[in-house]
Design a protein around this motif. Structure first.
Motif, PDB file in Angstrom:
ATOM      1  N   ASP A  43       5.030   1.837  18.487  1.00 34.65           N
ATOM      2  CA  ASP A  43       4.104   2.906  18.112  1.00 34.65           C
ATOM      3  C   ASP A  43       4.391   3.570  16.770  1.00 34.65           C
ATOM      4  O   ASP A  43       3.783   4.584  16.446  1.00 34.65           O
ATOM      5  N   GLY A  44       5.328   3.048  15.992  1.00 30.61           N
ATOM      6  CA  GLY A  44       5.691   3.667  14.722  1.00 30.61           C
ATOM      7  C   GLY A  44       4.933   3.084  13.538  1.00 30.61           C
ATOM      8  O   GLY A  44       4.353   2.006  13.618  1.00 30.61           O
ATOM      9  N   HIS A  45       4.951   3.833  12.442  1.00 25.55           N
ATOM     10  CA  HIS A  45       4.266   3.399  11.226  1.00 25.55           C
ATOM     11  C   HIS A  45       5.086   3.852  10.021  1.00 25.55           C
ATOM     12  O   HIS A  45       5.488   5.015   9.928  1.00 25.55           O
ATOM     13  N   PHE A  46       5.330   2.933   9.094  1.00 25.68           N
ATOM     14  CA  PHE A  46       6.010   3.226   7.838  1.00 25.68           C
ATOM     15  C   PHE A  46       4.951   3.255   6.748  1.00 25.68           C
ATOM     16  O   PHE A  46       4.382   2.217   6.424  1.00 25.68           O
ATOM     17  N   GLY A  47       4.680   4.438   6.210  1.00 26.92           N
ATOM     18  CA  GLY A  47       3.586   4.578   5.260  1.00 26.92           C
ATOM     19  C   GLY A  47       4.023   4.971   3.865  1.00 26.92           C
ATOM     20  O   GLY A  47       5.114   5.502   3.652  1.00 26.92           O
ATOM     21  N   PHE A  48       3.137   4.687   2.928  1.00 26.56           N
ATOM     22  CA  PHE A  48       3.332   4.995   1.514  1.00 26.56           C
ATOM     23  C   PHE A  48       2.133   5.793   1.023  1.00 26.56           C
ATOM     24  O   PHE A  48       1.013   5.569   1.476  1.00 26.56           O
ATOM     25  N   LYS A  49       2.380   6.657   0.079  1.00 21.85           N
ATOM     26  CA  LYS A  49       1.278   7.314  -0.618  1.00 21.85           C
ATOM     27  C   LYS A  49       1.569   7.175  -2.106  1.00 21.85           C
ATOM     28  O   LYS A  49       2.613   7.594  -2.583  1.00 21.85           O
ATOM     29  N   TYR A  50       0.642   6.551  -2.802  1.00 22.35           N
ATOM     30  CA  TYR A  50       0.800   6.347  -4.236  1.00 22.35           C
ATOM     31  C   TYR A  50      -0.375   7.014  -4.930  1.00 22.35           C
ATOM     32  O   TYR A  50      -1.527   6.711  -4.636  1.00 22.35           O
ATOM     33  N   SER A  67       2.667   9.706  -8.726  1.00 18.39           N
ATOM     34  CA  SER A  67       3.713  10.006  -7.750  1.00 18.39           C
ATOM     35  C   SER A  67       3.668   9.007  -6.596  1.00 18.39           C
ATOM     36  O   SER A  67       2.659   8.362  -6.350  1.00 18.39           O
ATOM     37  N   VAL A  68       4.795   8.911  -5.926  1.00 19.08           N
ATOM     38  CA  VAL A  68       4.896   8.070  -4.734  1.00 19.08           C
ATOM     39  C   VAL A  68       5.637   8.877  -3.676  1.00 19.08           C
ATOM     40  O   VAL A  68       6.572   9.618  -3.977  1.00 19.08           O
ATOM     41  N   SER A  69       5.185   8.762  -2.430  1.00 22.44           N
ATOM     42  CA  SER A  69       5.883   9.436  -1.338  1.00 22.44           C
ATOM     43  C   SER A  69       5.871   8.528  -0.112  1.00 22.44           C
ATOM     44  O   SER A  69       5.090   7.583  -0.019  1.00 22.44           O
ATOM     45  N   LEU A  70       6.764   8.837   0.802  1.00 18.48           N
ATOM     46  CA  LEU A  70       6.930   8.042   2.011  1.00 18.48           C
ATOM     47  C   LEU A  70       6.613   8.882   3.239  1.00 18.48           C
ATOM     48  O   LEU A  70       6.765  10.097   3.221  1.00 18.48           O
ATOM     49  N   ARG A  71       6.214   8.196   4.309  1.00 13.65           N
ATOM     50  CA  ARG A  71       5.930   8.869   5.572  1.00 13.65           C
ATOM     51  C   ARG A  71       6.294   7.929   6.710  1.00 13.65           C
ATOM     52  O   ARG A  71       6.009   6.741   6.667  1.00 13.65           O
ATOM     53  N   PHE A  72       6.947   8.501   7.709  1.00 13.70           N
ATOM     54  CA  PHE A  72       7.205   7.798   8.959  1.00 13.70           C
ATOM     55  C   PHE A  72       6.402   8.512  10.035  1.00 13.70           C
ATOM     56  O   PHE A  72       6.458   9.744  10.133  1.00 13.70           O
ATOM     57  N   ARG A  73       5.648   7.766  10.820  1.00 17.24           N
ATOM     58  CA  ARG A  73       4.781   8.395  11.825  1.00 17.24           C
ATOM     59  C   ARG A  73       4.898   7.692  13.167  1.00 17.24           C
ATOM     60  O   ARG A  73       4.976   6.465  13.226  1.00 17.24           O
ATOM     61  N   SER A 147       7.000  -4.120   6.739  1.00 18.56           N
ATOM     62  CA  SER A 147       6.629  -2.765   6.338  1.00 18.56           C
ATOM     63  C   SER A 147       7.867  -1.887   6.189  1.00 18.56           C
ATOM     64  O   SER A 147       8.004  -1.138   5.227  1.00 18.56           O
ATOM     65  N   TYR A 148       8.794  -1.981   7.143  1.00 20.35           N
ATOM     66  CA  TYR A 148      10.025  -1.182   7.067  1.00 20.35           C
ATOM     67  C   TYR A 148      10.845  -1.571   5.838  1.00 20.35           C
ATOM     68  O   TYR A 148      11.374  -0.712   5.130  1.00 20.35           O
ATOM     69  N   ASN A 149      10.968  -2.868   5.580  1.00 23.84           N
ATOM     70  CA  ASN A 149      11.756  -3.305   4.423  1.00 23.84           C
ATOM     71  C   ASN A 149      11.166  -2.786   3.114  1.00 23.84           C
ATOM     72  O   ASN A 149      11.904  -2.342   2.231  1.00 23.84           O
TER      73      ASN A 149
END
Length: 183
Positions: A43-50, A67-73, A147-149
């Motif tokens: 149920d997890g998600h490794f996300g990026f925002k660019y 900018s770049v940011s990361l999110r774990f959901r 995705s995690y890598n």
């Protein structure tokens, strides 16, 4: 899920004359085992925002910096229908461990309320990187593993400030699927 697992044990005990003990509900510390890694695989998600840089214009009063940011959901249904269990206490406990808050939204796809945890701060992402180094995902070769890598690679680029260089930004865009022709 524990109740459903125990139902399975009961049916095996009856059908095959086994004498398997029922599973006790575990109240462990999330950091002491790989349970969260398994939950993340499901149920997890490794996300990026660019965000691309944009100059000030007639319609935009301010310029926007790249900018770049990361999110774990992690998302979970608010109520487990088979057991009529409210998942909020569990998700609050998990949020405490992950140092984030629980939010909820209604999912049209699932036709139910969903509880969601999002980890955004770089310090809390470092905590997750350390956790997944100790308890790695077991889905090697799968989309979640890939995705995690990529996510962890971008994390290390942010920590080392490589994301501030043109070469680093190009590498990040390539990793997250934003190729130069799309930028």
């Amino acid at each position: 899920k524990n109740k459903r697992f125990n139902d399975l044990i009961k049916s095996f005990n009856i059908k095959y004359s086994f004498n398997l003990a029922e599973s006790l509900l575990d109240t462990f510390n999330f950091g002491d085992n790989s349970w969260l890694a398994g939950f993340t695989e499901a149920d997890g998600h490794f996300g990026f925002k660019y965000v691309e840089s944009k100059p000030k214009s007639e319609t935009r009063k301010r310029s926007i910096s790249e900018s770049v940011s990361l999110r774990f959901r992690l998302d979970q249904r608010a109520h487990d229908k088979p057991t009529s269990t409210n998942m909020l206490p569990f998700m609050k406990n998990l949020a405490l461990f992950l140092r984030c808050t629980v939010k909820s939204y209604n999912s049209n796809k699932l036709h139910s309320e969903v509880l969601s945890l999002s980890v955004l701060s770089i310090d809390n992402i470092k905590f997750l990187i350390n956790y997944f180094s100790k308890y790695p995902l077991l889905v090697a070769g799968a989309e979640k593993w890939d995705s995690y890598n990529k996510w962890s690679t971008v994390y290390y680029m942010i920590i080392s400030k490589k994301h501030l260089t043109e070469k680093g930004r190009l590498e990040i865009r390539s990793l997250i699927g934003l190729y130069a022709s799309q930028v």
